[in-house]
Design a protein around this motif. Sequence first.
Motif, PDB file in Angstrom:
ATOM      1  N   LYS A 213      -3.753   7.195  28.337  1.00  0.00           N
ATOM      2  CA  LYS A 213      -4.331   7.485  29.656  1.00  0.00           C
ATOM      3  C   LYS A 213      -5.507   6.577  29.985  1.00  0.00           C
ATOM      4  CE  LYS A 213      -2.823  12.250  29.897  1.00  0.00           C
ATOM      5  NZ  LYS A 213      -3.210  13.657  29.997  1.00  0.00           N
ATOM      6  N   SER A 214      -6.427   6.437  29.044  1.00  0.00           N
ATOM      7  CA  SER A 214      -7.645   5.681  29.330  1.00  0.00           C
ATOM      8  C   SER A 214      -7.499   4.185  29.060  1.00  0.00           C
ATOM      9  CB  SER A 214      -8.814   6.226  28.503  1.00  0.00           C
ATOM     10  OG  SER A 214      -8.613   5.954  27.127  1.00  0.00           O
ATOM     11  N   GLY A 215      -6.548   3.814  28.192  1.00  0.00           N
ATOM     12  CA  GLY A 215      -6.386   2.412  27.830  1.00  0.00           C
ATOM     13  C   GLY A 215      -7.432   1.932  26.840  1.00  0.00           C
ATOM     14  N   LYS A 216      -8.265   2.845  26.352  1.00  0.00           N
ATOM     15  CA  LYS A 216      -9.338   2.493  25.430  1.00  0.00           C
ATOM     16  C   LYS A 216      -8.766   2.271  24.023  1.00  0.00           C
ATOM     17  CE  LYS A 216     -13.658   4.265  23.580  1.00  0.00           C
ATOM     18  NZ  LYS A 216     -14.551   5.421  23.496  1.00  0.00           N
ATOM     19  N   ALA A 217      -9.146   1.151  23.414  1.00  0.00           N
ATOM     20  CA  ALA A 217      -8.691   0.829  22.062  1.00  0.00           C
ATOM     21  C   ALA A 217      -9.627   1.466  21.041  1.00  0.00           C
ATOM     22  CB  ALA A 217      -8.647  -0.677  21.869  1.00  0.00           C
ATOM     23  N   GLU A 218      -9.044   1.910  19.936  1.00  0.00           N
ATOM     24  CA  GLU A 218      -9.820   2.566  18.893  1.00  0.00           C
ATOM     25  C   GLU A 218      -9.347   2.057  17.537  1.00  0.00           C
ATOM     26  OE1 GLU A 218      -9.840   7.011  17.017  1.00  0.00           O
ATOM     27  OE2 GLU A 218      -9.827   6.863  19.189  1.00  0.00           O
ATOM     28  N   THR A 219     -10.278   1.769  16.651  1.00  0.00           N
ATOM     29  CA  THR A 219      -9.955   1.350  15.291  1.00  0.00           C
ATOM     30  C   THR A 219     -10.557   2.356  14.329  1.00  0.00           C
ATOM     31  OG1 THR A 219      -9.985  -0.974  15.938  1.00  0.00           O
ATOM     32  CG2 THR A 219     -10.149  -0.504  13.593  1.00  0.00           C
ATOM     33  N   LYS A 220      -9.733   2.816  13.391  1.00  0.00           N
ATOM     34  CA  LYS A 220     -10.169   3.798  12.412  1.00  0.00           C
ATOM     35  C   LYS A 220      -9.951   3.203  11.026  1.00  0.00           C
ATOM     36  CE  LYS A 220      -9.035   8.502  10.992  1.00  0.00           C
ATOM     37  NZ  LYS A 220      -8.145   9.642  11.268  1.00  0.00           N
ATOM     38  N   THR A 221     -10.967   3.209  10.186  1.00  0.00           N
ATOM     39  CA  THR A 221     -10.857   2.704   8.828  1.00  0.00           C
ATOM     40  C   THR A 221     -10.618   3.867   7.878  1.00  0.00           C
ATOM     41  OG1 THR A 221     -12.365   0.900   9.355  1.00  0.00           O
ATOM     42  CG2 THR A 221     -12.016   1.374   7.028  1.00  0.00           C
ATOM     43  N   VAL A 222      -9.597   3.729   7.048  1.00  0.00           N
ATOM     44  CA  VAL A 222      -9.233   4.778   6.098  1.00  0.00           C
ATOM     45  C   VAL A 222      -9.294   4.197   4.695  1.00  0.00           C
ATOM     46  CG1 VAL A 222      -7.400   6.346   5.375  1.00  0.00           C
ATOM     47  CG2 VAL A 222      -7.721   5.865   7.785  1.00  0.00           C
ATOM     48  N   HIS A 223      -9.937   4.924   3.781  1.00  0.00           N
ATOM     49  CA  HIS A 223     -10.003   4.517   2.383  1.00  0.00           C
ATOM     50  C   HIS A 223      -9.091   5.415   1.566  1.00  0.00           C
ATOM     51  CE1 HIS A 223     -13.744   2.908   4.070  1.00  0.00           C
ATOM     52  NE2 HIS A 223     -13.535   1.929   3.213  1.00  0.00           N
ATOM     53  N   ALA A 224      -8.402   4.817   0.598  1.00  0.00           N
ATOM     54  CA  ALA A 224      -7.480   5.592  -0.237  1.00  0.00           C
ATOM     55  C   ALA A 224      -7.482   5.025  -1.648  1.00  0.00           C
ATOM     56  CB  ALA A 224      -6.075   5.525   0.345  1.00  0.00           C
ATOM     57  N   THR A 225      -7.037   5.856  -2.573  1.00  0.00           N
ATOM     58  CA  THR A 225      -6.863   5.415  -3.956  1.00  0.00           C
ATOM     59  C   THR A 225      -5.416   5.656  -4.357  1.00  0.00           C
ATOM     60  OG1 THR A 225      -7.497   7.566  -4.819  1.00  0.00           O
ATOM     61  CG2 THR A 225      -9.242   5.921  -4.609  1.00  0.00           C
ATOM     62  N   SER A 226      -4.984   4.952  -5.383  1.00  0.00           N
ATOM     63  CA  SER A 226      -3.603   5.092  -5.842  1.00  0.00           C
ATOM     64  C   SER A 226      -3.584   5.131  -7.365  1.00  0.00           C
ATOM     65  CB  SER A 226      -2.762   3.912  -5.347  1.00  0.00           C
ATOM     66  OG  SER A 226      -1.481   3.961  -5.916  1.00  0.00           O
ATOM     67  N   SER A 227      -2.648   5.891  -7.906  1.00  0.00           N
ATOM     68  CA  SER A 227      -2.494   5.937  -9.353  1.00  0.00           C
ATOM     69  C   SER A 227      -1.398   4.977  -9.813  1.00  0.00           C
ATOM     70  CB  SER A 227      -2.148   7.357  -9.791  1.00  0.00           C
ATOM     71  OG  SER A 227      -0.940   7.773  -9.196  1.00  0.00           O
ATOM     72  N   LEU A 228      -0.852   4.197  -8.899  1.00  0.00           N
ATOM     73  CA  LEU A 228       0.196   3.238  -9.264  1.00  0.00           C
ATOM     74  C   LEU A 228      -0.392   2.082 -10.056  1.00  0.00           C
ATOM     75  CD1 LEU A 228       2.139   3.012  -5.882  1.00  0.00           C
ATOM     76  CD2 LEU A 228       2.908   4.116  -7.979  1.00  0.00           C
ATOM     77  N   PRO A 229       0.368   1.537 -11.018  1.00  0.00           N
ATOM     78  CA  PRO A 229      -0.107   0.344 -11.729  1.00  0.00           C
ATOM     79  C   PRO A 229      -0.129  -0.854 -10.780  1.00  0.00           C
ATOM     80  CG  PRO A 229       2.112   0.943 -12.451  1.00  0.00           C
ATOM     81  CD  PRO A 229       1.647   2.018 -11.532  1.00  0.00           C
ATOM     82  N   PRO A 230      -0.933  -1.869 -11.058  1.00  0.00           N
ATOM     83  CA  PRO A 230      -1.076  -3.017 -10.159  1.00  0.00           C
ATOM     84  C   PRO A 230       0.243  -3.691  -9.770  1.00  0.00           C
ATOM     85  CG  PRO A 230      -2.728  -3.118 -11.875  1.00  0.00           C
ATOM     86  CD  PRO A 230      -1.815  -1.985 -12.219  1.00  0.00           C
ATOM     87  N   GLU A 231       1.210  -3.749 -10.696  1.00  0.00           N
ATOM     88  CA  GLU A 231       2.472  -4.414 -10.359  1.00  0.00           C
ATOM     89  C   GLU A 231       3.300  -3.627  -9.344  1.00  0.00           C
ATOM     90  OE1 GLU A 231       2.702  -2.209 -14.221  1.00  0.00           O
ATOM     91  OE2 GLU A 231       1.524  -3.922 -13.574  1.00  0.00           O
ATOM     92  N   GLN A 232       3.007  -2.332  -9.181  1.00  0.00           N
ATOM     93  CA  GLN A 232       3.717  -1.514  -8.193  1.00  0.00           C
ATOM     94  C   GLN A 232       2.866  -1.243  -6.952  1.00  0.00           C
ATOM     95  OE1 GLN A 232       4.809   2.094 -10.191  1.00  0.00           O
ATOM     96  NE2 GLN A 232       6.612   1.191 -11.142  1.00  0.00           N
ATOM     97  N   ALA A 233       1.631  -1.694  -6.973  1.00  0.00           N
ATOM     98  CA  ALA A 233       0.708  -1.364  -5.887  1.00  0.00           C
ATOM     99  C   ALA A 233       0.248  -2.591  -5.122  1.00  0.00           C
ATOM    100  CB  ALA A 233      -0.487  -0.609  -6.445  1.00  0.00           C
ATOM    101  N   GLY A 234       1.173  -3.495  -4.839  1.00  0.00           N
ATOM    102  CA  GLY A 234       0.825  -4.650  -4.025  1.00  0.00           C
ATOM    103  C   GLY A 234       0.696  -4.247  -2.562  1.00  0.00           C
ATOM    104  N   PRO A 235       0.149  -5.123  -1.724  1.00  0.00           N
ATOM    105  CA  PRO A 235      -0.022  -4.794  -0.304  1.00  0.00           C
ATOM    106  C   PRO A 235       1.261  -4.314   0.382  1.00  0.00           C
ATOM    107  CG  PRO A 235      -1.245  -6.757  -0.836  1.00  0.00           C
ATOM    108  CD  PRO A 235      -0.450  -6.409  -2.060  1.00  0.00           C
ATOM    109  N   PRO A 236       2.429  -4.958   0.154  1.00  0.00           N
ATOM    110  CA  PRO A 236       3.629  -4.470   0.847  1.00  0.00           C
ATOM    111  C   PRO A 236       4.007  -3.035   0.432  1.00  0.00           C
ATOM    112  CG  PRO A 236       4.038  -6.652  -0.070  1.00  0.00           C
ATOM    113  CD  PRO A 236       2.716  -6.185  -0.589  1.00  0.00           C
TER     114      PRO A 236
END
Length: 103
Positions: free
Chosen positions: A11-34
């Motif tokens: 409705k307003s056309g106003k842009a909003e950015t929200k930063t979210v922090h998270a943790t993972s228990s996956l090992p590094p080889e399974q927790a790449g950016p993709p």
Amino acid sequence: METKHRRTHRKSGKAETKTVHATSSLPPEQAGPPQLTELTQNHSPIEAPHHVRDVTYGQDASRIRTGTTPRATATLRNLAMAAHACLTTVRADELKKRGPRTR
């Protein structure tokens, strides 16, 4: 992990950015950016019904705690959400069939 969610209010056309922090228990080889991106995107549809139940229906604030009443009210909420989803889908399908309006 830090992700940024960007959205624009319809409705307003106003842009909003929200930063979210998270943790993972996956090992590094399974927790790449993709992989992490896919996991966080696939999690949103799981949380959406919980958000509707809490915000729209105030389920977390409900004081109903005993007997079968909590289950009955949850069933009614789920029924209402399913009916709304069906009606919304039917309406969208009708609009697609009808095509653009001409005046």
